[in-house]
Design a protein around this motif. Structure first.
Motif, PDB file in Angstrom:
ATOM      1  N   LEU A 139      -4.663  52.886  16.248  1.00 20.56           N
ATOM      2  CA  LEU A 139      -5.619  52.778  15.329  1.00 20.56           C
ATOM      3  C   LEU A 139      -7.028  52.782  15.498  1.00 20.56           C
ATOM      4  N   VAL A 140      -8.019  52.865  14.459  1.00 23.22           N
ATOM      5  CA  VAL A 140      -9.266  52.710  14.695  1.00 23.22           C
ATOM      6  C   VAL A 140      -9.510  51.084  14.472  1.00 23.22           C
ATOM      7  N   MET A 141      -9.518  50.516  15.790  1.00 30.05           N
ATOM      8  CA  MET A 141      -9.471  49.086  15.728  1.00 30.05           C
ATOM      9  C   MET A 141     -10.626  48.613  16.974  1.00 30.05           C
ATOM     10  N   GLY A 142     -11.193  47.463  16.990  1.00 32.09           N
ATOM     11  CA  GLY A 142     -12.251  47.092  17.810  1.00 32.09           C
ATOM     12  C   GLY A 142     -11.539  46.850  19.242  1.00 32.09           C
ATOM     13  N   GLU A 143     -10.367  46.633  19.447  1.00 32.79           N
ATOM     14  CA  GLU A 143      -9.583  46.101  20.667  1.00 32.79           C
ATOM     15  C   GLU A 143      -9.888  47.193  21.842  1.00 32.79           C
ATOM     16  N   PRO A 144      -9.278  48.585  21.693  1.00 38.10           N
ATOM     17  CA  PRO A 144      -9.235  49.396  22.744  1.00 38.10           C
ATOM     18  C   PRO A 144     -10.617  49.821  23.538  1.00 38.10           C
ATOM     19  N   SER A 145     -11.663  49.900  22.890  1.00 39.35           N
ATOM     20  CA  SER A 145     -12.813  50.038  23.639  1.00 39.35           C
ATOM     21  C   SER A 145     -13.501  48.722  24.147  1.00 39.35           C
ATOM     22  N   TYR A 146     -13.033  47.755  23.361  1.00 36.87           N
ATOM     23  CA  TYR A 146     -13.599  46.432  23.959  1.00 36.87           C
ATOM     24  C   TYR A 146     -12.728  46.085  25.285  1.00 36.87           C
ATOM     25  N   VAL A 147     -11.459  46.368  25.405  1.00 35.82           N
ATOM     26  CA  VAL A 147     -10.630  46.122  26.312  1.00 35.82           C
ATOM     27  C   VAL A 147     -10.961  46.761  27.436  1.00 35.82           C
ATOM     28  N   ILE A 164     -25.385  43.841  31.885  1.00 34.58           N
ATOM     29  CA  ILE A 164     -25.437  44.987  31.216  1.00 34.58           C
ATOM     30  C   ILE A 164     -24.301  45.308  30.243  1.00 34.58           C
ATOM     31  N   ILE A 165     -23.173  45.097  30.772  1.00 37.01           N
ATOM     32  CA  ILE A 165     -21.921  45.307  30.350  1.00 37.01           C
ATOM     33  C   ILE A 165     -21.664  44.368  29.462  1.00 37.01           C
ATOM     34  N   LEU A 166     -21.970  42.991  29.936  1.00 36.43           N
ATOM     35  CA  LEU A 166     -21.677  41.706  29.014  1.00 36.43           C
ATOM     36  C   LEU A 166     -22.348  41.718  27.744  1.00 36.43           C
ATOM     37  N   VAL A 167     -23.870  42.577  27.819  1.00 38.89           N
ATOM     38  CA  VAL A 167     -24.745  42.486  26.387  1.00 38.89           C
ATOM     39  C   VAL A 167     -23.822  43.557  25.557  1.00 38.89           C
ATOM     40  N   VAL A 168     -23.353  44.579  26.062  1.00 42.97           N
ATOM     41  CA  VAL A 168     -22.723  45.502  25.240  1.00 42.97           C
ATOM     42  C   VAL A 168     -21.337  44.862  24.490  1.00 42.97           C
ATOM     43  N   LEU A 169     -20.883  44.227  25.448  1.00 38.25           N
ATOM     44  CA  LEU A 169     -19.433  43.469  24.769  1.00 38.25           C
ATOM     45  C   LEU A 169     -19.668  42.406  23.686  1.00 38.25           C
ATOM     46  N   LEU A 170     -21.061  41.731  24.084  1.00 37.88           N
ATOM     47  CA  LEU A 170     -21.371  40.602  23.060  1.00 37.88           C
ATOM     48  C   LEU A 170     -21.816  41.431  21.854  1.00 37.88           C
ATOM     49  N   VAL A 193     -17.913  38.670  19.924  1.00 34.45           N
ATOM     50  CA  VAL A 193     -18.453  37.383  20.422  1.00 34.45           C
ATOM     51  C   VAL A 193     -17.197  36.832  21.385  1.00 34.45           C
ATOM     52  N   HIS A 194     -15.882  37.415  21.196  1.00 35.60           N
ATOM     53  CA  HIS A 194     -14.983  37.084  21.867  1.00 35.60           C
ATOM     54  C   HIS A 194     -14.896  37.068  23.512  1.00 35.60           C
ATOM     55  N   VAL A 195     -16.037  37.916  23.905  1.00 40.10           N
ATOM     56  CA  VAL A 195     -16.124  37.879  25.291  1.00 40.10           C
ATOM     57  C   VAL A 195     -16.985  36.614  26.119  1.00 40.10           C
ATOM     58  N   VAL A 196     -17.244  35.668  25.231  1.00 35.70           N
ATOM     59  CA  VAL A 196     -18.013  34.663  25.830  1.00 35.70           C
ATOM     60  C   VAL A 196     -16.983  33.836  26.650  1.00 35.70           C
ATOM     61  N   PRO A 197     -15.911  33.657  26.356  1.00 33.26           N
ATOM     62  CA  PRO A 197     -14.983  32.757  27.184  1.00 33.26           C
ATOM     63  C   PRO A 197     -14.843  33.487  28.753  1.00 33.26           C
ATOM     64  N   LEU A 198     -14.973  35.013  28.656  1.00 33.99           N
ATOM     65  CA  LEU A 198     -14.940  35.660  30.007  1.00 33.99           C
ATOM     66  C   LEU A 198     -16.200  35.316  30.778  1.00 33.99           C
ATOM     67  N   ALA A 199     -17.274  35.241  29.967  1.00 37.08           N
ATOM     68  CA  ALA A 199     -18.482  35.028  30.816  1.00 37.08           C
ATOM     69  C   ALA A 199     -18.441  33.578  31.405  1.00 37.08           C
ATOM     70  N   GLY A 200     -17.715  32.666  30.875  1.00 34.60           N
ATOM     71  CA  GLY A 200     -17.359  31.141  31.210  1.00 34.60           C
ATOM     72  C   GLY A 200     -16.425  31.393  32.289  1.00 34.60           C
TER      73      GLY A 200
END
Length: 459
Positions: A151-159, A201-207, A211-218
């Motif tokens: 599907l056209v969803m945010g998860e594939p590119s984000y993962v 750089i990658i974290l900025v793009v994912l943010l 915003v679910h990427v914040v726990p990964l940074a932690g």
């Protein structure tokens, strides 16, 4: 040298090499491609118009393609996802067409490419090349990943971005080459700067995707602090800088997401989210609790597993979430309707239709989920700190802890599929940390989970 519990052999961690190893990598990629297009062509998805969240996500994408790139269409659009998710699909639509099936193809490509950084991580963590097809299967079975890739969803590119970020973190924080050969000072210093820089750089793009990427940074910061102490400061600085760069979009939107969706995703105190997510963790980490019972009760941090079970049972009894369905997406009132949706809710409601008794299966699932997470963490800290699998597993453990804790301070909808935002490393860790029997048992559970979600989303 380390013992691989799945294949029963000792193997040195090593990067992808030429020859025979490359054949296993190619076979793995082919396996994911075949399975992905089997889903695309055998399901009803090609005959469906916009479905599920596509009806919302497609609006800003088609606006960019049809109306052009302006501040209004590129930044001030209305969606829960950020520009880093919308823009690649818009560019793809301009190049190849903006029909829904054409845009869905980009999701499928992102899903397939995700296997590449995961294979590098697997080999770096000591998994032998013959295990790579199992890794491909694990990626396909990762809850919701293969389904949302249709599907056209945010998860594939984000993962995909998360998998690349994890590979950069492991590469940039390496102290030794595989096999114990030390890094010279020049290369060590180069990695010490380039690793955190690329990570930022990658974290900025994912943010700017979600915003679910914040726990990964932690998780990155805490895992590297456990290994390197204060020498991990470049990763902390990189995380802080990346977080600060997300503030301008927050200010422009006036919240975590655009204005029309702030009722669905916002800040606020709600303990019920912890109970629901603890229950949802059961499908991913419950197997580690079973392994702990069978083999690992002697671990240094053995008590994390029973502590997690007790905490989960306590949460389920004291703060059970309300599982009544929301009425309509367009009529969101976070104070009066249920906001917890997904297979976990379906299972609890199916087992206990009586609302007054739903706390019982919720408590059991939450105990299994948090107990399994505790067992997983205890196993992660049993590895030597200089092993890549130690860093990756501890990163995953701290990520889940941060994600679970942070949701105490949010309100709005909570979906089981949100967990996918934090679990890209699990296909590697299931193979690397579970004994053979447990891996097969987990695979059966994931196949059942995939079947249920695919039948709901794609057929």
């Amino acid at each position: 040298m380390r013992f691989d519990p799945l294949l029963g052999m000792k193997d040195q961690a090593r990067p992808l090499s030429r020859g025979r190893d490359a054949w296993w990598a190619c076979l793995s990629v082919i396996l994911v491609i075949v399975l992905s297009f089997f889903f695309r062509w055998s399901s009803n998805i090609m005959d469906k118009g916009p479905t599920w969240d596509e009806r919302y996500i497609l609006v800003p994408i088609t606006d960019l393609v049809q109306r052009g790139w302006t501040v209004e269409t590129a930044i001030d659009f209305q969606e829960a996802k950020g520009p880093a998710m919308i823009w690649p699909y818009a560019i793809w639509g301009e190049l190849f067409g903006d029909s829904v099936n054409t845009l869905r193809l980009l999701s499928l490509i992102c899903f397939i490419v995700t296997l590449l950084p995961l294979m590098w991580l697997a080999l770096r963590c000591g998994l032998p090349p013959p295990s790579l097809p199992l890794l491909a299967l694990g990626l396909f079975l990762l809850p919701f990943e293969a389904v949302l890739a249709q599907l056209v969803m945010g998860e594939p590119s984000y993962v995909l971005g998360v998998a690349i970020m994890l590979a950069v973190v492991i590469w940039g924080s390496m102290r030794e080459f595989p096999g114990g050969m030390g890094l010279d000072r020049t290369e060590s210093s180069g990695r010490g700067f380039l690793g955190p820089f690329l990570y930022a750089i990658i974290l900025v793009v994912l943010l700017h995707s979600r915003v679910h990427v914040v726990p990964l940074a932690g998780g990155v910061c805490l895992a590297l602090f456990c290994r390197d102490g204060f020498r991990s400061w470049p990763w902390w600085v990189a995380s802080i800088i990346a977080g600060l760069l997300r503030i301008p979009l927050w200010m422009r939107w006036g919240g975590l997401v655009s204005s029309d969706y702030q009722g669905m995703h916002g800040l606020g105190l709600r303990l019920e989210s912890l109970t629901y997510f603890g229950a949802a963790f059961a499908v991913l980490f419950g197997i580690f609790l079973l392994v702990w019972f069978a083999r690992y009760r002697h671990l240094v941090f053995w008590w994390w597993a029973p502590a997690g079970v007790l905490l989960g049972l306590f949460m389920g009894i004291v703060v059970p979430p309300d599982l009544i369905d929301p009425h309509f997406w367009e009529e969101i009132n976070v104070k009066s309707i249920s906001l917890f949706l997904g297979p976990t809710r379906s299972l609890v409601v199916g087992v206990s239709p009586d609302e007054s008794l739903q706390w019982i299966p919720l408590s059991i699932l939450c105990g299994i989920g948090l107990g399994g997470l505790g067992a997983f963490g205890a196993m992660a800290f049993q590895y030597r700190s200089d092993e890549s699998i130690a860093t990756l597993s501890r990163l995953q453990f701290f990520t889940m802890l941060c994600a679970w804790g942070l949701y105490m301070f949010t309100h709005g909808f909570v979906f089981d599929r949100f967990i996918l935002a934090w679990t890209a490393a699990m296909p590697v860790l299931w193979i690397g940390m579970l004994p053979r029997w447990a891996w097969f048992l987990q695979t059966l559970v994931l196949i059942a989970y995939l079947s249920l979600s695919a039948s709901s989303w794609l057929w």
